[in-house]
Design an enzyme around this catalytic site. Structure first.
Site, PDB file in Angstrom:
ATOM      1  N   ASP A 177       0.909  -1.141   0.000  1.00  0.00           N
ATOM      2  CA  ASP A 177       0.000   0.000   0.000  1.00  0.00           C
ATOM      3  C   ASP A 177       0.946   1.188   0.000  1.00  0.00           C
ATOM      4  O   ASP A 177       1.591   1.461   1.025  1.00  0.00           O
ATOM      5  CB  ASP A 177      -0.872   0.015   1.257  1.00  0.00           C
ATOM      6  CG  ASP A 177      -1.838   1.190   1.236  1.00  0.00           C
ATOM      7  OD1 ASP A 177      -1.406   2.288   0.818  1.00  0.00           O
ATOM      8  OD2 ASP A 177      -3.001   1.033   1.614  1.00  0.00           O
ATOM      9  N   HIS A 178       1.072   1.876  -1.132  1.00  0.00           N
ATOM     10  CA  HIS A 178       2.177   2.838  -1.226  1.00  0.00           C
ATOM     11  C   HIS A 178       2.026   3.992  -0.237  1.00  0.00           C
ATOM     12  O   HIS A 178       2.984   4.680   0.054  1.00  0.00           O
ATOM     13  CB  HIS A 178       2.387   3.316  -2.664  1.00  0.00           C
ATOM     14  CG  HIS A 178       1.413   4.345  -3.139  1.00  0.00           C
ATOM     15  ND1 HIS A 178       0.168   4.035  -3.592  1.00  0.00           N
ATOM     16  CD2 HIS A 178       1.509   5.693  -3.235  1.00  0.00           C
ATOM     17  CE1 HIS A 178      -0.455   5.139  -3.939  1.00  0.00           C
ATOM     18  NE2 HIS A 178       0.334   6.170  -3.740  1.00  0.00           N
ATOM     19  N   HIS A 240      -5.788   2.852   1.334  1.00  0.00           N
ATOM     20  CA  HIS A 240      -4.988   3.991   1.807  1.00  0.00           C
ATOM     21  C   HIS A 240      -5.605   4.693   3.020  1.00  0.00           C
ATOM     22  O   HIS A 240      -4.934   4.928   4.020  1.00  0.00           O
ATOM     23  CB  HIS A 240      -4.819   5.035   0.692  1.00  0.00           C
ATOM     24  CG  HIS A 240      -4.259   4.475  -0.586  1.00  0.00           C
ATOM     25  ND1 HIS A 240      -3.341   3.461  -0.606  1.00  0.00           N
ATOM     26  CD2 HIS A 240      -4.469   4.796  -1.883  1.00  0.00           C
ATOM     27  CE1 HIS A 240      -3.014   3.177  -1.856  1.00  0.00           C
ATOM     28  NE2 HIS A 240      -3.692   3.973  -2.649  1.00  0.00           N
TER      29      HIS A 240
HETATM   30  C1  BG6 Z   1      -3.744   4.814  -6.164  1.00  0.00           C
HETATM   31  C2  BG6 Z   1      -5.137   4.913  -6.704  1.00  0.00           C
HETATM   32  O1  BG6 Z   1      -3.614   3.705  -5.323  1.00  0.00           O
HETATM   33  O2  BG6 Z   1      -3.423   5.993  -5.431  1.00  0.00           O
HETATM   34  C3  BG6 Z   1      -5.286   6.154  -7.574  1.00  0.00           C
HETATM   35  O3  BG6 Z   1      -5.434   3.770  -7.459  1.00  0.00           O
HETATM   36  C4  BG6 Z   1      -4.832   7.382  -6.827  1.00  0.00           C
HETATM   37  O4  BG6 Z   1      -6.628   6.292  -8.016  1.00  0.00           O
HETATM   38  C5  BG6 Z   1      -3.455   7.176  -6.204  1.00  0.00           C
HETATM   39  O5  BG6 Z   1      -4.803   8.462  -7.752  1.00  0.00           O
HETATM   40  C6  BG6 Z   1      -3.084   8.344  -5.308  1.00  0.00           C
HETATM   41  O6  BG6 Z   1      -1.756   8.215  -4.901  1.00  0.00           O
HETATM   42  P1  BG6 Z   1      -0.880   9.495  -4.532  1.00  0.00           P
HETATM   43  O7  BG6 Z   1       0.409   8.927  -4.029  1.00  0.00           O
HETATM   44  O8  BG6 Z   1      -0.742  10.304  -5.789  1.00  0.00           O
HETATM   45  O9  BG6 Z   1      -1.633  10.237  -3.489  1.00  0.00           O
END
Ligand code: BG6
Length: 484
Positions: A177-178, A240
């Site tokens: 989960d980044h 997230h």
């Molecule tokens: C991803 C989603 O996991 O996270 C996207 O699938 C979203 O829809 C993105 O835009 C948002 O990531 P960050 O790091 O740009 O906030």
């Protein structure tokens, strides 16, 4: 402040889907930055694996172009880029058949850490796991990395967990989960558990409510077919936002170790109450002068999928009973901003009288942009004129506090991939956590389906549908402004 880059051990990292969008945008440029910073050792190797027939040289050219396109600043370090490319290899592999697996095995070196990144559709996770075992490419120390979406509901997540578990044990599975790799998300734990200041106040006695906002300005254009079957609830909330909620709400783990942290997060998810339908608002963005509507973006004129969700959640445990957690996320909103705000209760009595007004402390943790933290404190307005109170921010913007080192902070993917090589699962989701998150999300989504719920339209560039504002107004509270 001096940043410490500790090189990881030598490794062979295979990226299935090595020519795909995620590899080109995030994984490969991220690995290059780790190489240039000295964290990826010279003996580290990256092997792209995908369907297309391609030579190593052709793949290296693709990697070079990807770094130039998605990180032009780092790409200027041409000397390191050339050295990095020497560590990049390619093999064409048929994920479902026998083709290429032996060649892949020939490329892998004995006695090296092996990691396999599944940057492919989830329908291939089980098959690739099986192939890796059949061709004896993965021993008990090998790691596999899987990306979201990890299932679309509890049933599919369980099936995915089961198919991976047939070939790998939980200690080998790194579910990304980044958001957990973001610098400030980890700082959240440092602030909570590294300071005496906050923890005694971190409960329903002192905290009025908590707001979690992840707002984006982008729409879903280009990913319409995936997004329309997912929606904001599955795409953002189930993973997230829930992870953020867990880190904010969890009990202090006994140590900063993978299972201790994940056990505490799991308890939070399990203590979440079901969400009442009137405590949740779904929205879908409409067209504006410059941007297409959601329905146009996903090419589905009758879509009822949400691109926005706002909700009020409650956690039934001793620490949080009575403190609502408000979460919202959406596309095509006013600004790109992710933040968590802990809003403390009013002082029980004002010795300064009614004219001093109402003041409350708010701890804001900004994930992006301008990562940092702000604590709103009340002070006397300087100068004559009696005791007038004013709220000022104690500001800790990382870029200012850390100076040039702040720029060197690795992005989420870089950090997480290095953690895979180190064998540290703290920032990865455990199978039971993912399942518990789906168990909480499923009834909400099923409720919408059963009621034929229609999302409320909202204007591009707004803060979401008006009903989302009402969600908090009804409780006598208001959302923080969405701004960069
Ligand atoms: C991803 C989603 O996991 O996270 C996207 O699938 C979203 O829809 C993105 O835009 C948002 O990531 P960050 O790091 O740009 O906030």
């Amino acid at each position: 402040m001096v940043s410490r880059v500790i090189p990881v051990d030598s490794f062979d990292l295979v990226i299935f889907g090595g020519t795909g969008d995620l590899a080109r945008r995030k994984i490969l440029p991220g690995l290059f930055r780790r190489y240039a910073s000295g964290q990826m050792p010279d003996e580290g190797r990256i092997i792209g694996a995908a369907r297309s027939d391609m030579t190593c040289d052709e793949f290296r050219t693709m990697v070079k172009e990807a770094v130039e396109e998605f990180d032009p600043k780092s790409a200027k370090d041409t000397e390191n880029l050339e050295k990095f490319l020497e560590r990049v290899f390619y093999v064409a592999v048929d994920a479902k058949g026998d083709g290429g697996w032996k060649e892949l095995g020939d490329l892998l070196r004995p006695d090296m850490i092996r990691a396999f990144y599944f940057s492919v559709a989830p329908s291939l996770f089980g098959t690739i796991a099986e192939r890796l075992k059949t061709f004896e490419l993965a021993d008990d120390d090998a790691r596999i990395v899987v990306e979201k979406p990890f299932g679309k509901d509890l049933e599919t997540a369980r099936a995915l967990n089961k198919s991976l578990a047939e070939h790998f044990h939980e200690g080998q599975i790194y579910r990304i989960d980044h958001y957990l790799g973001k610098e400030t998300v980890q700082n959240l734990m440092a602030v909570r558990f590294g300071n005496m200041l906050f923890e005694p106040l971190w409960n329903s006695q002192y905290v009025d409510h908590i707001q979690i906002t992840v707002a984006e300005t982008v729409g879903v254009g280009g990913r319409g077919s995936y997004y329309d079957t997912s929606g904001a609830m599955r795409d953002m909330v189930q993973n997230h936002l829930m992870q953020l909620l867990c880190l904010i709400a969890m009990e202090p783990p006994a140590k900063f170790d993978p299972d201790a942290v994940r056990d505490e997060k799991l308890k939070v998810i399990r203590a979440l109450d079901p969400v009442e339908p009137h405590h949740i608002v779904r929205g879908q963005y409409s067209a504006s002068e410059k941007c297409a509507s959601y329905r146009e973006d996903v090419e589905n004129p009758r879509s009822f999928t949400e691109s926005f969700v706002a909700m009020r959640c409650e956690i039934s445990n001793w620490r949080w009973a009575g403190t609502p957690f408000y979460m919202r996320t959406g596309k095509r909103l006013k600004a790109r901003t992710s933040e968590i705000a802990v809003v403390f209760k009013d002082a029980p009595h004002s010795i300064f009288g009614a004219e001093a007004g109402v003041h409350r402390n708010v701890l804001t943790i900004r994930l992006q942009p301008n990562e940092g933290m702000t604590l709103g404190v009340t002070i006397k307005e300087p100068g004559p004129g009696g005791m007038r109170l004013v709220d000022v921010p104690l500001d800790m913007t990382f870029a200012e506090a850390l100076g040039p080192d702040a720029e060197e902070v690795p992005d989420a993917y870089e950090r997480l991939i290095m953690d895979v090589i180190r064998g540290n699962q703290t920032l990865f989701m455990r199978g039971d956590e993912v399942e518990a998150a789906w168990a909480w999300t499923d009834p909400i989504i099923n409720g919408w389906t059963n009621r034929n719920d229609v999302p409320k339209p909202y204007d591009t560039g707004s803060a979401g549908p008006d009903d989302a504002l009402m969600l908090m107004h009804r409780d006598g509270r208001r959302w923080r402004e969405i701004k960069e």
